[in-house]
Design a protein around this motif. Structure first.
Motif, PDB file in Angstrom:
ATOM      1  N   UNK A  72      10.782 -14.653 -12.794  1.00 27.19           N
ATOM      2  CA  UNK A  72      10.019 -13.921 -13.807  1.00 27.19           C
ATOM      3  C   UNK A  72      10.877 -13.686 -15.040  1.00 27.19           C
ATOM      4  N   UNK A  84       5.213  -6.847 -11.706  1.00 34.39           N
ATOM      5  CA  UNK A  84       5.484  -8.280 -11.556  1.00 34.39           C
ATOM      6  C   UNK A  84       4.872  -8.785 -10.243  1.00 34.39           C
ATOM      7  N   UNK A  85       5.210  -8.095  -9.158  1.00 39.16           N
ATOM      8  CA  UNK A  85       4.696  -8.537  -7.856  1.00 39.16           C
ATOM      9  C   UNK A  85       3.189  -8.385  -7.794  1.00 39.16           C
ATOM     10  N   UNK A 121       6.401  -3.139  -8.203  1.00 39.20           N
ATOM     11  CA  UNK A 121       6.410  -3.410  -9.651  1.00 39.20           C
ATOM     12  C   UNK A 121       5.182  -4.222 -10.069  1.00 39.20           C
ATOM     13  N   UNK A 129      10.713 -10.915 -18.594  1.00 36.43           N
ATOM     14  CA  UNK A 129       9.980  -9.850 -19.297  1.00 36.43           C
ATOM     15  C   UNK A 129      10.412  -9.835 -20.746  1.00 36.43           C
ATOM     16  N   UNK A 162      13.935  -3.857  -9.726  1.00 37.04           N
ATOM     17  CA  UNK A 162      13.027  -3.771  -8.574  1.00 37.04           C
ATOM     18  C   UNK A 162      12.279  -5.088  -8.384  1.00 37.04           C
ATOM     19  N   UNK A 163      11.841  -5.670  -9.494  1.00 33.47           N
ATOM     20  CA  UNK A 163      11.110  -6.935  -9.374  1.00 33.47           C
ATOM     21  C   UNK A 163      12.006  -7.990  -8.734  1.00 33.47           C
ATOM     22  N   UNK A 164      13.271  -7.957  -9.112  1.00 34.67           N
ATOM     23  CA  UNK A 164      14.213  -8.927  -8.548  1.00 34.67           C
ATOM     24  C   UNK A 164      14.339  -8.714  -7.037  1.00 34.67           C
ATOM     25  N   UNK A 209       6.478 -14.016  -5.705  1.00 36.52           N
ATOM     26  CA  UNK A 209       7.168 -14.203  -6.988  1.00 36.52           C
ATOM     27  C   UNK A 209       8.389 -15.090  -6.773  1.00 36.52           C
ATOM     28  N   UNK A 212      12.159  -7.221  -5.089  1.00 34.44           N
ATOM     29  CA  UNK A 212      10.880  -7.587  -4.451  1.00 34.44           C
ATOM     30  C   UNK A 212      10.806  -9.106  -4.282  1.00 34.44           C
ATOM     31  N   UNK A 213      11.359  -9.802  -5.259  1.00 32.83           N
ATOM     32  CA  UNK A 213      11.366 -11.266  -5.176  1.00 32.83           C
ATOM     33  C   UNK A 213      12.225 -11.709  -3.975  1.00 32.83           C
ATOM     34  N   UNK A 253       4.274   4.328 -12.071  1.00 32.45           N
ATOM     35  CA  UNK A 253       4.167   4.333 -10.600  1.00 32.45           C
ATOM     36  C   UNK A 253       5.012   5.432  -9.967  1.00 32.45           C
ATOM     37  N   UNK A 255      12.384  -1.622 -13.610  1.00 28.06           N
ATOM     38  CA  UNK A 255      11.340  -2.602 -13.301  1.00 28.06           C
ATOM     39  C   UNK A 255      11.954  -3.978 -13.090  1.00 28.06           C
ATOM     40  N   UNK A 256      12.913  -4.337 -13.929  1.00 25.88           N
ATOM     41  CA  UNK A 256      13.548  -5.646 -13.774  1.00 25.88           C
ATOM     42  C   UNK A 256      14.298  -5.737 -12.447  1.00 25.88           C
TER      43      UNK A 256
END
Ligand code: SF4
Lengths: 256, 422
Positions: free
Chosen positions: A119, A80-81, A78, A121, B414-416, A116, B418-419, A67, B411-412
């Motif tokens: 999560x 995930x979202x 991401x 990974x 950012x995902x956090x 979310x 975003x959460x 991305x 990624x981890x």
């Protein structure tokens, strides 16, 4: 309003185009070494499929490991979202998403609105991902699509004890040298992947409904075994490998 | 055996090694630093830089016995005994920040240390085998926090053929008061044993206690100011400063460092100069951070408006030291560390810090090979989750940049975020 979601994965690049929230076009191409040209190619194909001009797209959201290499994206989100959002939109009862892609596997918990909630990974290794199966398919001189069908014939699956892809490949070669049936080796490989996904899912905690996304969801042997182990039905969207891009396109639509 | 001898005798690059191991080199740098007039904001950095130069000068000059010890041994103990405390793990972090860690890590691996060993120790061992650290006159290990530290210091004792002492710290399970009395006696006995090498005097104890207590007051002020929203100070910097309270408490450097820092932060709060005026997220950081150059913290700030509001390692968990009851108060300080003992203590501290600093989420940096920290993650996660405090276990390495996977780590993270954004 036309929005595009672009998912640049390690193996394939996917694009989904939404027109006023409706899925009107998509494309999937191999990622290759040059992210940008694969994105261009996928976009061109998706635009054609949607019957629109690329200039009509007003919002782009990029996801996937590549991305960061899409400078024109309005937003980068991401996987995930995106998988969470995409899966929840296809099956609104989804509370757990299992996404197994080429290089990552993830278990995502989403709330009633598709956000979310938690999560997990895979650790930084290819075990339990599509790449693992791909490497093994090459060692066994069989295509990925054939793999699931062959695994279904196994009566006596072998145990693959190595989680490291390189060592597991040697293990496969030594089983072949011992003359063990290919289907038992292939089934053993599937079970090894399922082992990893199952333990991740149990670690995070599973809440039904469970939806599986990502390219590996196309492998029926994996889905069946996982569903047996988790003792529940796993929902499969029509094109599971496009769900990340779909989620990205949904986010792009909401953003406009 | 030959291998070990070869390693011990090895003359390694980098060039300039001979200067780096001479006291005059550090003396010269100290003199030059005295002329450095940084902006007011940078004074604490100048003080910590001067402290490290002075420490290395003292250590190479050899006027005071050099005592190698592991982090979380209270430095006041060694300062009070008239020694020069040296914590090789801290210097592994310094090497990492200069981008030199891979060289030392490889050196340690060549000397048969497993890559599974915590990289703080591997880095330190690599520096030892490269003979780029001041040699110890004696070693004082403690079993707090991890067993790896004892083994690594034991290896150092064999390498330098110097005496090895172990301060056994009880795991405060059921009776903290009993543990404190026991430890105070053990400390007093240790000091008796060390007397021929390190004669303690009431005068040194007095000075050390005064400095330590003053620094503690300033650190408390710093921590209070950091409760401000938006944050006046970057967690990334605070995670470097931690070495000052691990090593410099009990010295004038420790006191002046925290004094200046408290003044700076109070000015920033008064003049409304936060780290990020548009701060969106406040995070609590558990464990140490990656010390090699990386973009994690800049990325968090720039893309998500997220700052590390506080870190568990900077919490003041101990009471003032007492001159009259030095060993007893030192024992209390050691035992007050929530990173030692049952994981529930640490989890409880994380909850109270999360509330005090009004954070949106907690990140535990899971250092590879750190059993003591990673072993408690389940409890940490469950405790925070039950209170609906978002938690991320971010696997990585503080020292070994070869284990830094930029894409996966981002990624981890950012995902956090975003959460948290929802
Ligand atoms: S990070 Fe963990 S294993 Fe490494 S030195 Fe610290 S406590 Fe020990």
């Amino acid at each position: 309003m036309i929005a595009a979601g672009i998912d640049v994965g390690s193996n394939t690049t996917k694009v989904v185009i939404l027109k006023n929230g409706e899925w009107v076009g998509d494309a999937l191409v191999l990622t290759g070494a040059d992210n940008r040209s694969s994105v261009e190619k996928a976009l061109a194909q998706a635009v054609k499929a949607a019957g629109i001009k690329q200039t009509e797209i007003t919002q782009y959201v990029a996801t996937g490991y590549g991305r960061i290499n899409i400078p024109f994206a309005d937003r980068k989100v991401t996987e995930i979202s995106c998988h969470g959002r995409g899966a929840h939109t296809v099956f609104p009862g989804t509370r757990t998403v299992i996404d197994v892609g080429g290089q990552d596997s993830k278990v995502i918990r989403v709330d009633a609105s598709g956000r979310v909630a938690d999560f997990i990974m895979n650790d930084k290794c290819a075990a339990g991902t599509g790449r693992f199966l791909e490497v093994m398919a090459r060692a066994l001189e069989i295509t990925l699509t054939e793999m699931a069908a062959v695994a279904g014939k196994s009566k006596n699956p072998v145990t693959i004890s190595n989680t490291c892809t390189v060592f597991a490949e040697s293990e496969v070669i030594s089983y072949l040298a011992q003359g063990l049936p290919k289907e038992d080796i292939i089934r053993g490989l599937h079970e090894a992947v399922v082992d990893r996904i199952e333990s991740m899912a149990l670690r995070l905690g599973i809440e039904p409904e469970v939806t599986m996304t990502g390219g590996v969801a196309l492998n029926t042997a994996i889905v069946t075994s996982l569903s047996k182990r988790l003792k529940l039905t796993i929902l499969l969207p029509p094109q599971p490998q496009l769900i990340g891009a779909y989620g990205a396109a949904l986010i792009a639509t909401n953003q406009a | 055996m030959n291998n070990i001898k070869e390693l011990m005798a090895s003359k390694l690059p980098p060039k300039g090694k001979k200067y780096l191991t001479r006291p005059s080199f550090y003396f010269l740098l100290k003199m030059l630093t005295a002329f450095w007039r940084p902006q007011k904001d940078r004074w604490p950095q100048k003080i910590s830089f001067s402290f490290y130069l002075d420490l290395l000068y003292r250590a190479y000059r050899k006027k005071h016995p050099v005592v190698w010890t592991n982090v979380y041994t209270p430095p006041e103990l060694i300062w009070a005994l008239g020694g020069t405390p040296f914590m090789p793990e801290i210097f592994a972090a310094v090497a990492a920040s200069l981008g030199l860690a891979p060289f030392f890590l490889k050196k340690a691996e060549q000397a048969w240390y497993s890559s599974d060993l915590c990289s703080f120790h591997r880095g330190a061992l690599g520096m030892m085998h490269s003979r780029l650290v001041p040699p110890p006159d004696l070693i004082l290990a403690t079993n707090q926090l991890c067993d790896g530290a004892i083994k690594f210091l034991e290896a150092a004792s064999a390498f330098y053929r110097c005496p090895f002492y172990l301060l056994h710290i009880p795991y405060p399970v059921t009776s903290p008061a009993q543990a404190q009395t026991w430890l105070a006696k053990e400390l007093a006995a240790l000091v008796r044993d060390l007397k021929p090498l390190l004669p303690v005097t009431p005068h040194t104890i007095n000075g050390v206690v005064n400095h330590s207590n003053q620094a503690r007051e300033y650190l408390l002020a710093v921590n209070r100011l950091r409760q401000q929203i938006p944050s006046p100070y970057r967690g990334r910097e605070a995670l470097s400063d931690v070495t000052m309270h691990l090593l410099a408490l009990g010295t004038t450097y420790g006191t002046t460092f925290y004094h200046h820092l408290a003044d700076n932060l109070s000015e920033r709060v008064k003049n409304k100069r936060p780290v990020l005026p548009q701060q969106k997220y406040r995070l609590l950081w558990l464990h140490f951070r990656p010390y090699y150059p990386n973009f994690l913290f800049d990325f968090l700030e720039e893309h998500y408006g997220a700052v590390i509001a506080f870190e568990e390692v900077n919490a003041v968990t101990w009471e003032k030291l007492s001159v009259a009851d030095f060993w007893f108060s030192l024992a209390a300080k050691i035992l007050s560390n929530p990173l030692w003992g049952q994981a529930g203590r640490r989890a409880a501290q994380a909850v109270s810090l999360a509330r005090l600093y009004q954070v949106h989420g907690v990140i535990h940096f899971a250092q590879g090979g750190c059993r003591q920290s990673n072993g408690g993650v389940f409890l940490l996660r469950e405790t925070l989750r039950n209170l609906k405090i978002p938690f991320l276990n971010l696997e990585g390495d503080c020292i070994d940049e070869r284990n830094f996977m930029a894409g996966q780590t981002m990624t981890r993270l950012e995902s956090f975020l975003e959460m948290l954004e929802g």
